[in-house]
Write a protein that holds these residues in place. Sequence first.
Motif, mmCIF file in Angstrom:
data_model
loop_
_atom_site.group_PDB
_atom_site.id
_atom_site.type_symbol
_atom_site.label_atom_id
_atom_site.label_comp_id
_atom_site.label_asym_id
_atom_site.label_seq_id
_atom_site.Cartn_x
_atom_site.Cartn_y
_atom_site.Cartn_z
ATOM 1 N N GLY A 29 0.981 -1.053 0.044
ATOM 2 C CA GLY A 29 0.049 0.094 -0.046
ATOM 3 C C GLY A 29 0.876 1.023 0.136
ATOM 4 O O GLY A 29 0.229 2.479 -0.057
ATOM 5 N N ALA A 30 2.109 1.178 -0.138
ATOM 6 C CA ALA A 30 2.994 2.297 0.007
ATOM 7 C C ALA A 30 2.880 2.956 -1.525
ATOM 8 O O ALA A 30 2.678 2.193 -2.502
ATOM 9 N N GLY A 31 3.270 4.170 -1.655
ATOM 10 C CA GLY A 31 3.337 4.732 -2.991
ATOM 11 C C GLY A 31 2.245 5.193 -3.491
ATOM 12 O O GLY A 31 2.198 5.573 -4.745
ATOM 13 N N GLU A 32 1.392 5.524 -2.748
ATOM 14 C CA GLU A 32 -0.034 6.044 -3.257
ATOM 15 C C GLU A 32 -0.185 7.446 -2.904
ATOM 16 O O GLU A 32 -0.008 8.071 -1.911
ATOM 17 N N VAL A 33 0.013 8.439 -4.097
ATOM 18 C CA VAL A 33 -0.181 9.775 -3.630
ATOM 19 C C VAL A 33 -1.098 10.609 -4.664
ATOM 20 O O VAL A 33 -1.344 10.477 -5.816
ATOM 21 N N GLY A 34 -2.409 10.793 -4.095
ATOM 22 C CA GLY A 34 -3.618 11.268 -4.681
ATOM 23 C C GLY A 34 -4.269 10.291 -5.702
ATOM 24 O O GLY A 34 -4.391 9.086 -5.446
ATOM 25 N N VAL A 85 3.672 -2.060 5.838
ATOM 26 C CA VAL A 85 4.708 -1.601 4.949
ATOM 27 C C VAL A 85 6.035 -1.921 5.433
ATOM 28 O O VAL A 85 6.947 -2.352 4.826
ATOM 29 N N VAL A 86 6.226 -1.556 6.602
ATOM 30 C CA VAL A 86 7.581 -1.972 7.302
ATOM 31 C C VAL A 86 7.626 -3.449 7.436
ATOM 32 O O VAL A 86 8.821 -4.059 7.239
ATOM 33 N N ALA A 87 6.584 -4.212 7.684
ATOM 34 C CA ALA A 87 6.690 -5.743 7.591
ATOM 35 C C ALA A 87 7.238 -6.343 6.264
ATOM 36 O O ALA A 87 7.930 -6.927 5.945
#
Length: 113
Positions: A29-34, A85-87
């Motif tokens: 789920g990281a890397g989402e911007v708008g 995300v850290v996992a």
Amino acid sequence: MSSEALDVLVLHVPSESTEAVLAALFEAGAGEVGEYRECAFVLTGRGQFRPVGGADPAIGEVGELTHVTEDRVEITLQRSRRPAVVAALRAAHPYEEPSFHVLEDAASGGATA
């Protein structure tokens, strides 16, 4: 765009492993911007480390200073996704102890100056 507070994950990864680690972070789920997905900033440089004691290094030898071409990756994530995300980072990263830090993005309403 979500009004949820954001974090910025900054990590260092051997260049040959960057795409695999990014894929895991995006899946978490990281890397989402708008309305954009799979957003990241990547800068190549030279990292160094000296494994000591009971270390089991993926690269280099215990006691020896090792230099590696690494990428510095910066990626935004919703704060609620931080544990996942850290996992994902720890599972995908080739190092025994990955170098990373998580910053709270004050501009997203997460912190005050």
